[in-house]
Motif scaffolding. Structure first.
Motif, PDB file in Angstrom:
ATOM      1  N   LEU A  49       0.843  -1.284  -0.063  1.00  0.00           N
ATOM      2  CA  LEU A  49      -0.208  -0.073   0.015  1.00  0.00           C
ATOM      3  C   LEU A  49       0.841   1.089   0.050  1.00  0.00           C
ATOM      4  CD1 LEU A  49      -2.779  -1.169   2.511  1.00  0.00           C
ATOM      5  CD2 LEU A  49      -2.743  -1.309   0.262  1.00  0.00           C
ATOM      6  N   ASN A  50       0.820   2.178  -0.916  1.00  0.00           N
ATOM      7  CA  ASN A  50       1.680   3.234  -1.303  1.00  0.00           C
ATOM      8  C   ASN A  50       0.542   4.346  -1.403  1.00  0.00           C
ATOM      9  OD1 ASN A  50       3.795   4.967  -1.638  1.00  0.00           O
ATOM     10  ND2 ASN A  50       3.945   4.546  -3.674  1.00  0.00           N
ATOM     11  N   TYR A  81       2.132  -5.893   3.745  1.00  0.00           N
ATOM     12  CA  TYR A  81       3.485  -6.472   3.986  1.00  0.00           C
ATOM     13  C   TYR A  81       4.251  -4.915   3.791  1.00  0.00           C
ATOM     14  CZ  TYR A  81       8.324  -7.447   2.541  1.00  0.00           C
ATOM     15  OH  TYR A  81       9.674  -7.603   2.640  1.00  0.00           O
ATOM     16  N   ARG A  82       3.743  -3.831   3.237  1.00  0.00           N
ATOM     17  CA  ARG A  82       4.457  -2.789   3.034  1.00  0.00           C
ATOM     18  C   ARG A  82       3.304  -1.610   3.007  1.00  0.00           C
ATOM     19  NH1 ARG A  82       8.111  -2.268  -1.392  1.00  0.00           N
ATOM     20  NH2 ARG A  82       6.919  -1.296  -2.610  1.00  0.00           N
ATOM     21  N   LEU A 113       7.065  -0.189   7.263  1.00  0.00           N
ATOM     22  CA  LEU A 113       6.253   1.008   7.349  1.00  0.00           C
ATOM     23  C   LEU A 113       6.955   2.144   7.301  1.00  0.00           C
ATOM     24  CD1 LEU A 113       3.743   2.091   8.467  1.00  0.00           C
ATOM     25  CD2 LEU A 113       4.456   1.893  10.842  1.00  0.00           C
ATOM     26  N   VAL A 114       6.317   3.118   6.496  1.00  0.00           N
ATOM     27  CA  VAL A 114       7.069   4.389   6.080  1.00  0.00           C
ATOM     28  C   VAL A 114       5.964   5.378   6.643  1.00  0.00           C
ATOM     29  CG1 VAL A 114       8.018   6.008   4.565  1.00  0.00           C
ATOM     30  CG2 VAL A 114       8.665   3.573   4.538  1.00  0.00           C
ATOM     31  N   TYR A 142      11.222  -2.997   8.970  1.00  0.00           N
ATOM     32  CA  TYR A 142      11.957  -1.842   8.507  1.00  0.00           C
ATOM     33  C   TYR A 142      10.784  -0.545   8.844  1.00  0.00           C
ATOM     34  CZ  TYR A 142      14.297  -5.193   5.523  1.00  0.00           C
ATOM     35  OH  TYR A 142      14.934  -5.882   4.831  1.00  0.00           O
ATOM     36  N   LEU A 143      11.241   0.553   9.455  1.00  0.00           N
ATOM     37  CA  LEU A 143      10.506   1.386   9.996  1.00  0.00           C
ATOM     38  C   LEU A 143      11.192   2.876   9.641  1.00  0.00           C
ATOM     39  CD1 LEU A 143       8.188   2.579  11.574  1.00  0.00           C
ATOM     40  CD2 LEU A 143       9.393   2.376  13.750  1.00  0.00           C
TER      41      LEU A 143
END
Length: 541
Positions: A49-50, A81-82, A113-114, A142-143
């Motif tokens: 998801l972006n 996942y992202r 996660l961003v 990843y954060l």
């Protein structure tokens, strides 16, 4: 036959991950979703998801899309996942939407996660504070957090980042205790990056068994870096505070090999003289500063690569580094960042990127610097000035013989070619190489058309030798003869990715054979054979 539809869902999702997902909604996935019900299900459950507000026509459509997608994932019991969210927030209602949507996804877990949030310059809203549920996402690997505040219960609730290997914080308030608590609670953490985060004065990490890389960019005063991490191999510090580098304690980091520091020396000190004493096992040092002081002295027995971007003349630099393989000197940080990754690495080499003010005095300083017995065997020189260069008689004021080198790489980094011969003359006044290569990345530079430069370089090289015993061969740098000559000097010769035109000259004892191969794009264009014959006849007869 649609074979992809028959694949297990996780394999089909892996294949779909190679599509362009930078847009939101991703156009390629939307087009695929109308192919069939199976494809609709595959794309609807796609776990990347972006959300980027710049890709939407209106703010309203963006936040409606975010709400719809995250709600669907939650109610269909899907796991992302992202998840990447990037937006500028202007109203409290938008903060609420972000918070609700993020909580829904975090309940199901996410591995990457961003969160990248900027408050509008006209807004008086507080920063977005991450929900406390974030602390319990144990599958997170990843954060990246930008422009938001950490959860309010960070130092109260148990932090369950047992899988986290990458953490990046930018413009996030974090104090000394939070740094120690987060790193202690992330046992698998390998990469920690902190950019312009206020609140801490001491960056302390103790007893961490997996941390490998730390990057700190700071525009406020911090006093100390104290890291105990046996696997740490890389430290990067950019310090805009003019009070000098912080106290650095890394005695237990015996695998530390690369250190980069951009900042200022300590006031009332000998510059960076004692800087390397903090890193007894270092192999690569990058030092960037625009602060001017008397001189620069460095000493290290382990150092193999030294990169200096300084407002220093060469005559003010001294170092004792008996095992140094590569020294890069530049007055322009752009060349340090962008112009070195693709270039051939010459072993025991000095690589210079002079600024636009290169003149005869610069060449005099280069000659004196080479005489300091640094043991260089090769020189890479990048000429990127657009100013006209005139060789003056005072270039020969220093009565020193040319410095003996195995090889010189002379790169012309500007389009004008009228001064090429003058630069060649200056370089050969400084140095006496066994071989020399001329290179240019500009399409207007054509060594075939500029045959006068080839002749001039050939003649100047020959004048340095006893012509009854030494000849000069003109070859392609990619030829077998050149590769044999450069063996041991250029282990990464094949690493160049740029389109270049180039030509090499090799001095040889006791031979009268000459050949000339002119390179075009990717070393493929050959000079007319008549030009070869003409050069041979003129120079041999």
């Amino acid at each position: 036959m649609d074979r992809i539809s028959e694949l297990p869902e996780y394999i089909a999702h892996h294949i779909l991950s190679f599509c362009n997902t930078s847009d939101a909604p991703p156009a390629e996935l939307v087009r695929m979703s109308v192919l069939s019900k199976t494809w609709f299900h595959l794309t609807a459950s796609f776990p990347i998801l972006n959300f980027k507000i710049d890709n939407f026509i209106s703010r309203d459509s963006f936040f409606k899309y975010v709400e719809y997608t995250t709600s669907r994932f939650y109610h269909q019991n899907l796991t992302a996942y992202r998840f990447r969210f990037k937006a500028t927030l202007e109203a409290p209602a938008e903060l609420d939407i972000v918070n609700i949507c993020l909580e829904l996804l975090l309940k199901k877990g996410v591995k990457k996660l961003v969160i990248d949030i900027t408050n509008s310059s006209e807004s008086v809203m507080p920063k977005y504070r991450l929900p406390n549920i974030l602390l319990s996402v144990s599958v997170l690997k990843y954060l990246t957090l930008r422009g938001c505040d950490l959860p309010s219960s960070l130092l109260v609730d148990a932090l369950k980042f047992k899988s986290l290997i990458y953490l990046e914080l930018e413009h996030v308030y974090i104090d000394d205790e939070a740094i120690k608590y987060i790193t202690a609670s992330c046992p698998l953490l390998q990469v920690l990056r902190v950019f312009y985060c206020h609140g801490f004065k001491r960056f302390c990490v103790y007893g961490h068994q997996n941390l490998q890389s730390v990057t700190i960019y700071s525009d406020s005063l911090f006093e100390k870096i104290d890291i105990e991490a046996p696997k740490l191999y890389r430290l990067v510090v950019l310090d805009y505070d003019r009070r000098g580098p912080p106290q650095i304690m890394l005695a237990s980091c015996k695998k530390l090999r690369t250190v980069a520091y951009c900042g200022y020396p300590l006031a009332n000190s000998n510059g960076f003289t004692n800087f390397l004493s903090n890193f007894p096992f270092i192999k690569k040092l990058v030092l960037v500063t625009k602060y001017k002081y008397n001189n620069l002295k460095l000493s290290s027995n382990s150092l193999r690569t030294l990169v200096l971007n300084l407002d220093f003349d060469l005559e003010e630099i001294e170092f004792s580094t008996p095992n140094l393989d590569l020294f890069i000197y530049s007055c322009d940080p752009w060349y340090i960042r962008h112009a070195t990754s693709h270039l051939p690495h010459l072993k025991a080499c000095m690589r210079c990127y002079p600024d636009g003010s290169i003149d005869t005095l610069w060449f005099q300083r280069l000659r004196l610097f080479l005489d300091k017995k640094n043991g260089f065997k090769a020189l890479n020189l990048y000429i990127h000035t657009k100013q006209k260069f005139i060789v003056l008689e005072n270039l020969k004021a220093i009565e020193l013989p040319p410095y003996e080198l195995e090889h010189i790489e002379l790169h012309f980094e500007h389009e004008e070619s009228s001064d090429y011969a003058a630069f060649v003359d200056a370089v050969l006044w400084c140095c006496r190489p066994r071989s020399l290569s001329l290179r240019s990345s500009f399409s207007l530079t054509d060594f075939e058309e500029q045959s006068d430069l080839v002749k001039y370089t050939y003649r100047k090289l020959l004048e340095q030798e006893d012509q009854s015993h030494t000849s000069v061969q003109i070859v392609s740098p990619s030829s077998s003869k050149a590769r044999k000559q450069f063996w041991g000097l250029m282990p990464l010769l094949g690493g160049s990715l740029r389109e270049e035109k180039a030509i090499s000259f090799i001095k040889e004892e006791g031979t009268l054979f000459y050949e000339l191969i002119i390179l075009g794009r990717f070393f493929t264009s050959l000079i007319n054979i008549q030009t070869v014959a003409q050069v041979v006849q003129e120079e041999a007869g």
